[in-house]
Every structure is written in C-alpha cells, then in structure tokens.
Design a protein around this motif. Structure first.
Motif, PDB file in Angstrom:
ATOM      1  N   LYS A  26      -9.104  36.565  -9.365  1.00 30.13           N
ATOM      2  CA  LYS A  26      -8.066  37.102 -10.174  1.00 30.13           C
ATOM      3  C   LYS A  26      -7.533  36.115 -11.400  1.00 30.13           C
ATOM      4  O   LYS A  26      -7.321  36.749 -12.491  1.00 30.13           O
ATOM      5  CB  LYS A  26      -6.962  37.743  -9.781  1.00 30.13           C
ATOM      6  N   GLY A  27      -7.697  34.869 -11.046  1.00 27.99           N
ATOM      7  CA  GLY A  27      -7.409  33.650 -12.165  1.00 27.99           C
ATOM      8  C   GLY A  27      -8.516  33.604 -13.151  1.00 27.99           C
ATOM      9  O   GLY A  27      -8.444  32.621 -14.186  1.00 27.99           O
ATOM     10  N   GLN A  45     -15.106  25.880 -17.211  1.00 23.39           N
ATOM     11  CA  GLN A  45     -14.287  26.679 -16.296  1.00 23.39           C
ATOM     12  C   GLN A  45     -15.064  27.073 -15.202  1.00 23.39           C
ATOM     13  O   GLN A  45     -14.745  27.439 -13.934  1.00 23.39           O
ATOM     14  CB  GLN A  45     -13.944  27.974 -17.036  1.00 23.39           C
ATOM     15  N   LEU A  88     -12.464  35.564 -24.699  1.00 19.92           N
ATOM     16  CA  LEU A  88     -11.439  34.787 -24.202  1.00 19.92           C
ATOM     17  C   LEU A  88     -10.279  34.556 -25.717  1.00 19.92           C
ATOM     18  O   LEU A  88      -9.289  34.388 -25.270  1.00 19.92           O
ATOM     19  CB  LEU A  88     -11.822  33.441 -23.689  1.00 19.92           C
ATOM     20  N   GLU A  89     -11.117  34.365 -26.788  1.00 15.58           N
ATOM     21  CA  GLU A  89     -10.339  33.877 -27.914  1.00 15.58           C
ATOM     22  C   GLU A  89      -9.491  35.115 -28.362  1.00 15.58           C
ATOM     23  O   GLU A  89      -8.735  35.035 -29.356  1.00 15.58           O
ATOM     24  CB  GLU A  89     -10.969  33.155 -28.977  1.00 15.58           C
ATOM     25  N   GLU A  90      -9.693  36.301 -27.790  1.00 16.29           N
ATOM     26  CA  GLU A  90      -9.076  37.475 -28.619  1.00 16.29           C
ATOM     27  C   GLU A  90      -7.423  37.408 -28.311  1.00 16.29           C
ATOM     28  O   GLU A  90      -7.138  37.442 -27.223  1.00 16.29           O
ATOM     29  CB  GLU A  90      -9.605  38.753 -28.158  1.00 16.29           C
ATOM     30  N   ASP A  92      -3.830  38.639 -27.403  1.00 15.30           N
ATOM     31  CA  ASP A  92      -3.170  39.925 -26.913  1.00 15.30           C
ATOM     32  C   ASP A  92      -1.634  40.327 -27.372  1.00 15.30           C
ATOM     33  O   ASP A  92      -0.959  39.289 -27.663  1.00 15.30           O
ATOM     34  CB  ASP A  92      -3.073  39.672 -25.394  1.00 15.30           C
ATOM     35  N   PHE A  93      -1.427  41.596 -27.496  1.00 17.64           N
ATOM     36  CA  PHE A  93      -0.031  41.727 -27.994  1.00 17.64           C
ATOM     37  C   PHE A  93       0.664  42.744 -26.812  1.00 17.64           C
ATOM     38  O   PHE A  93       0.062  43.790 -26.547  1.00 17.64           O
ATOM     39  CB  PHE A  93      -0.096  42.728 -29.213  1.00 17.64           C
ATOM     40  N   VAL A  94       1.946  42.263 -26.478  1.00 13.25           N
ATOM     41  CA  VAL A  94       2.375  42.996 -25.286  1.00 13.25           C
ATOM     42  C   VAL A  94       3.885  43.384 -25.850  1.00 13.25           C
ATOM     43  O   VAL A  94       4.607  42.860 -26.581  1.00 13.25           O
ATOM     44  CB  VAL A  94       2.676  42.341 -23.971  1.00 13.25           C
TER      45      VAL A  94
ATOM     46  N   MET B   1      -9.564  30.484 -28.428  1.00 12.83           N
ATOM     47  CA  MET B   1      -8.226  30.350 -28.781  1.00 12.83           C
ATOM     48  C   MET B   1      -7.512  31.570 -28.066  1.00 12.83           C
ATOM     49  O   MET B   1      -7.569  32.726 -28.847  1.00 12.83           O
ATOM     50  CB  MET B   1      -8.037  30.203 -29.969  1.00 12.83           C
ATOM     51  N   GLY B   2      -6.934  31.651 -26.904  1.00 10.61           N
ATOM     52  CA  GLY B   2      -6.280  32.915 -26.402  1.00 10.61           C
ATOM     53  C   GLY B   2      -4.817  33.081 -26.600  1.00 10.61           C
ATOM     54  O   GLY B   2      -4.083  31.994 -26.025  1.00 10.61           O
ATOM     55  N   VAL B   3      -4.494  33.707 -27.809  1.00 11.19           N
ATOM     56  CA  VAL B   3      -2.886  33.730 -27.987  1.00 11.19           C
ATOM     57  C   VAL B   3      -2.452  35.092 -27.316  1.00 11.19           C
ATOM     58  O   VAL B   3      -3.056  36.041 -27.452  1.00 11.19           O
ATOM     59  CB  VAL B   3      -2.704  33.677 -29.357  1.00 11.19           C
ATOM     60  N   VAL B   4      -1.277  34.975 -26.463  1.00  9.92           N
ATOM     61  CA  VAL B   4      -0.560  36.188 -26.566  1.00  9.92           C
ATOM     62  C   VAL B   4       0.544  36.400 -26.963  1.00  9.92           C
ATOM     63  O   VAL B   4       1.599  35.452 -27.015  1.00  9.92           O
ATOM     64  CB  VAL B   4      -0.308  35.991 -24.675  1.00  9.92           C
ATOM     65  N   TYR B   5       0.959  37.349 -27.711  1.00  6.27           N
ATOM     66  CA  TYR B   5       2.284  37.728 -28.377  1.00  6.27           C
ATOM     67  C   TYR B   5       3.026  38.756 -27.478  1.00  6.27           C
ATOM     68  O   TYR B   5       2.538  39.412 -27.292  1.00  6.27           O
ATOM     69  CB  TYR B   5       1.938  38.290 -29.734  1.00  6.27           C
ATOM     70  N   VAL B   6       4.355  38.153 -27.386  1.00  6.46           N
ATOM     71  CA  VAL B   6       5.004  39.111 -26.550  1.00  6.46           C
ATOM     72  C   VAL B   6       6.115  39.430 -27.523  1.00  6.46           C
ATOM     73  O   VAL B   6       7.009  38.881 -27.521  1.00  6.46           O
ATOM     74  CB  VAL B   6       5.688  38.275 -25.106  1.00  6.46           C
ATOM     75  N   LYS B  34      -3.545  38.556 -17.174  1.00  8.89           N
ATOM     76  CA  LYS B  34      -4.891  38.204 -17.448  1.00  8.89           C
ATOM     77  C   LYS B  34      -4.991  36.829 -17.015  1.00  8.89           C
ATOM     78  O   LYS B  34      -4.092  36.172 -16.601  1.00  8.89           O
ATOM     79  CB  LYS B  34      -5.229  38.310 -18.990  1.00  8.89           C
ATOM     80  N   PRO B  35      -6.247  36.143 -16.713  1.00  4.61           N
ATOM     81  CA  PRO B  35      -6.240  34.789 -16.053  1.00  4.61           C
ATOM     82  C   PRO B  35      -5.590  33.800 -17.076  1.00  4.61           C
ATOM     83  O   PRO B  35      -6.221  33.924 -18.259  1.00  4.61           O
ATOM     84  CB  PRO B  35      -7.899  34.759 -16.363  1.00  4.61           C
ATOM     85  N   LEU B  36      -5.069  32.986 -16.365  1.00  3.57           N
ATOM     86  CA  LEU B  36      -4.540  31.997 -17.313  1.00  3.57           C
ATOM     87  C   LEU B  36      -5.404  30.953 -17.912  1.00  3.57           C
ATOM     88  O   LEU B  36      -4.925  30.366 -18.872  1.00  3.57           O
ATOM     89  CB  LEU B  36      -3.492  31.186 -16.247  1.00  3.57           C
ATOM     90  N   ILE B  37      -6.711  30.991 -17.551  1.00  2.00           N
ATOM     91  CA  ILE B  37      -7.687  29.997 -17.974  1.00  2.00           C
ATOM     92  C   ILE B  37      -8.050  30.714 -19.420  1.00  2.00           C
ATOM     93  O   ILE B  37      -8.226  29.747 -20.183  1.00  2.00           O
ATOM     94  CB  ILE B  37      -9.006  29.751 -17.216  1.00  2.00           C
ATOM     95  N   ALA B  38      -7.543  32.003 -19.617  1.00  2.00           N
ATOM     96  CA  ALA B  38      -8.023  32.332 -21.028  1.00  2.00           C
ATOM     97  C   ALA B  38      -6.766  32.287 -21.788  1.00  2.00           C
ATOM     98  O   ALA B  38      -6.884  32.850 -23.169  1.00  2.00           O
ATOM     99  CB  ALA B  38      -8.267  34.025 -20.854  1.00  2.00           C
ATOM    100  N   LEU B 275       0.380  40.466 -37.083  1.00  2.00           N
ATOM    101  CA  LEU B 275      -0.037  39.404 -36.217  1.00  2.00           C
ATOM    102  C   LEU B 275      -1.673  39.268 -36.160  1.00  2.00           C
ATOM    103  O   LEU B 275      -2.060  38.520 -36.179  1.00  2.00           O
ATOM    104  CB  LEU B 275       0.669  39.726 -34.948  1.00  2.00           C
ATOM    105  N   ARG B 276      -2.031  40.509 -36.081  1.00  2.00           N
ATOM    106  CA  ARG B 276      -3.549  40.824 -35.810  1.00  2.00           C
ATOM    107  C   ARG B 276      -4.180  40.431 -37.160  1.00  2.00           C
ATOM    108  O   ARG B 276      -5.198  39.594 -37.137  1.00  2.00           O
ATOM    109  CB  ARG B 276      -3.851  42.258 -35.566  1.00  2.00           C
ATOM    110  N   GLU B 279      -3.786  36.572 -37.017  1.00  3.21           N
ATOM    111  CA  GLU B 279      -4.943  35.864 -36.146  1.00  3.21           C
ATOM    112  C   GLU B 279      -6.128  36.038 -36.626  1.00  3.21           C
ATOM    113  O   GLU B 279      -7.091  34.897 -36.412  1.00  3.21           O
ATOM    114  CB  GLU B 279      -4.807  36.621 -34.467  1.00  3.21           C
TER     115      GLU B 279
END
Lengths: 94, 325
Positions: A26-27, A45, A88-90, A92-94, B1-6, B34-38, B275-276, B279
């Motif tokens: 899962k990680g 990885q 991976l580089e996309e 995310d917006f939550v 570059m995996g960015v998460v915006y909350v 989502k996987p933390l590696i990303a 933000l999109r 990015e």
C-alpha cells in the motif's frame, strides 16, 4: 526520471504475512484486488521495495511475482472500474 | 514532484503504514490515501491536523510540510532538507556585510526582474513596454542601493500600469495593492507571490543558504529577504503569467471572488483551479541558458539557488539571473 510500471501479485497461506504484504505494498502502489497491486516507481523506489519483499516473503510457502510493463503496454491498458495510477508528480487537491 | 494541497479545513492527516491518509476529522470518510513515496510536499491551507507520526516521517524523509492561511498567507513550514552547507551560509553573510558585493548582487536581481518583466510585456504586446528599457540602463548604472531600489520601484509602477492593460475587462487595476489587495487581479497576484516565495524559500534551504539574509531586500525580523530577492526574476514569468492566463482564458471569472469582507478574496471552491494552474506552470519545462539543459520551472528555481551558492563560494564571477527571451 525513468519510471517503472509494475503489477505485483502474490499468494500466501499465512494470514499474518498476507496482512504485512498488503501493508507494505500500500505504501508503494494501489490495490486492485485482494492480492494484486499496481505501482509506478522510480528505480530507487523499486530497489527499496525489492529489498523489503525479499525479507518478508517466505520462499518455500509463498509465491509473489512482479510484472514489469513497457510504457507502450501501459498506454494500451484497458480498464473498467478504476482510473489507473496517477503519475507520481501529479498534484492532489483535498 | 508529488504535491498534496489540503484545502479541506477539517482534514486529519496521518501516516498509515507507508501511506499518507487524509480523512475528515469528524467521521471515517477517507478523502485521499496515497503512498508516501509519491509525496514530496504537503501544503496545508487551513486548520488540518497532522499526527506526530506523519510529522516525524516528513522530517526524516525531507518531505516539505507548509502551513498557509486559507487565504494563502504563509505561516510556517518544515523544509525539505536541513541546510548542511555551512560554508555557503558563511559566504552569504560575508557578501551581505560587504557593501560592494551586496550592491552587485542586488543589481543582478533587479536586472533579472526587469528583463523578464520586459519580455512578458513585449510578448503580450502591452502598450508602454519600451519604458522599461530605460530602467534597465538606470539599474546598470545605479551607484548605490537606494538609487537601485528607486529605479526598481519606478520600473515596477510602470510595469504594473502596462500589465493592467493586458487583463480582461472587470479585472483591470489602477496600481498594485496589497494588505489587503483591493481588486480581484491584485488578490490573485498576492496569492501567486506567496506561493512563489514559498518555492524560493525551500529552494534556498535545499541549496544551503539562509532565506532570511538577502541583498536587495533589507533584512528585517521574520522577513525572508533572500527568498524575496530570488523571486524577483521569476515574478513575471511565473506568477504574473499564471494570473494573466487564468483571467484571459476565463478559467477564473468575477464569480470566483467573494467580497463580503470588504475586499475581494478568491472563493474556496475556486482554489483548486488556481493551484492547478500554478502547478502546471511550475511543471512546465524550459531550457536553462546557463546550464544548457531542459528543466521544469521548479527545478529552475533550485538551479538558481545553486548558481547563487557557486557565486558566493567564488566559483562563478557573478550571479546570473534566469532570463527568458
């Protein structure tokens, strides 16, 4: 950065190991079925994941296979019910 | 570059196995796993909760964790890597204390800003872009810091007058205003500059410099003056151009702003659109003239921070701002 696209399938009679495998995977990727994962990884990885799998999997009792898909095959994948892995580089917006 | 915006105010961020799990604080609803590696960076806008285990993971793995207000002001951040490059910082402080070197560096940042501003205006055919040419010569010839800052201020006024004419009807502004921005376009510019400053600050941290000791911007308690210096050359090509394209392509309209507090603020629902676009711009690739290779804009920021380090350590005769043609 070159990406690897892989499908991981496994089976084990041991409940504890099955749970550990699921938790580990899962990680690294997304779960598609109970014991099938898809992952999009860099080489570093993958090396990291491979090391962890080697420690975890019991060679006598379990089976685990990692299928590496060439980029063309990923593009041609036909899916129902899920979107496929995000890059991976996309963001995310939550 | 995996960015998460909350953006969700009541989010609960935790580490579950090797995954980042974002759920609504009240209730079980999982918003993202989502996987933390990303994940390379987490930007929290609002009052989300981050568990200690996730915080520790971010610190160990060098995942950037940034806190911003829901309106986009920067509060604090855990940076990607702790700065280990002590020689770079000593050289930076020396340069800050040496009036000649300080002026020389300040001049490079102003020139970078003016050149790129000019390109943006010229490319878009803004009336009056030629006036900035004079400012370039004035900046080259400025004999002290105050004169240089004066040139920069005058040029900025001229720049924004020309920039305003590129905006669609309803979004034009008389001048650049902030705290609070008095019109929607100014409000978007402020947001974009905050995001850009954050990028510059982390780039400088990664390169091993102290973002708080700058050359063009005077040092002041709590002010990331070197981050402000570095962002000068990127303001027009990154921030201003994103604002321009969002408004001109009607991806954001007047309906996306809320006026209830007496000044226009981007509505929460419109944030993802903004933000999109931001990015997308940072991920855009561009050829770096000095390094001679293609980089994303985000990598370009880091490359500039590293070029600055090289200059400070005496490996490059002068700092070369990043400029587009």
């Amino acid at each position: 950065m070159r990406e690897l696209y892989l499908v991981i399938a496994y089976d084990t009679p041991d409940d504890r190991r099955r749970a550990q495998l699921a938790k580990l995977l899962k990680g690294f990727g997304e779960r598609r079925q109970y014991s099938v994962f898809e992952a999009r990884l860099t080489r570093e990885q993958w090396a990291h994941l491979k090391g962890r799998l080697e420690v975890l999997v019991d060679k006598k009792e379990d089976i685990l296979a990692v299928y590496f898909l060439p980029p063309e095959a990923v593009g041609r994948t036909w899916r129902i019910g899920h979107q496929g892995l995000k890059r991976l580089e996309e963001p995310d917006f939550v | 570059m995996g960015v998460v915006y909350v953006l969700e105010p009541d989010a609960y961020l935790s580490k579950e196995g090797g995954t980042l799990k974002i759920a609504r604080r009240a209730g079980r609803e999982v918003l993202l796993q989502k996987p933390l590696i990303a994940v390379e960076e987490i930007v929290v806008l609002g009052n989300a909760v981050v568990t200690p285990a996730l915080l520790k993971h971010c610190a160990q793995e060098g995942i950037g964790l940034h806190y911003m207000s829901p309106a986009g002001a920067y509060y604090a951040g855990l940076t990607r890597t702790p700065a280990k490059n002590a020689p770079a910082r000593v050289a930076q402080f020396k340069a800050h204390l040496d009036p000649a070197q300080k002026l020389a560096l300040a001049r490079r940042f102003v020139l970078g800003k003016l050149r790129n501003g000019l390109v943006l205006l010229r490319r878009n055919g803004a009336p009056g872009w030629e006036t900035l040419r004079g400012a370039l010569a004035d900046a080259e010839g400025a004999l002290d810091e105050d004169t240089l800052r004066g040139v920069e201020g005058m040029a900025a006024d001229a720049y924004f007058r020309a920039f305003a004419s590129l905006l669609p009807e309803g979004f034009q502004f008389a001048e650049r205003s902030r705290r609070p921005p008095r019109d929607p376009a100014n409000s978007l510019l402020s947001l974009a500059y905050t995001l850009l400053a954050k990028e510059c600050e982390s780039a400088l941290q990664i390169a091993g410099l102290d973002p708080y000791v700058g050359f063009l911007h005077e040092i002041r308690y709590g002010r990331a003056s070197l981050a402000l210096d570095l962002m000068e050359e990127f303001r027009s090509i990154l921030a201003d151009s994103v604002v321009l394209s969002l408004l001109n392509n009607r991806r954001l309209t007047l309906e996306d702003f809320d006026d209830t507090e007496g000044y226009p603020k981007l509505r929460k629902e419109a944030w993802p659109k903004f933000l999109r676009a931001w990015e997308e711009r940072l991920a855009e690739r561009v050829r770096h003239p000095l390094l001679g290779k293609g980089l994303s804009y985000r990598q370009t920021l880091l490359a500039q921070a590293r070029i600055l380090v090289k200059h400070l350590l005496g490996e490059l005769p002068q700092y070369e701002p990043f400029t587009v043609r």
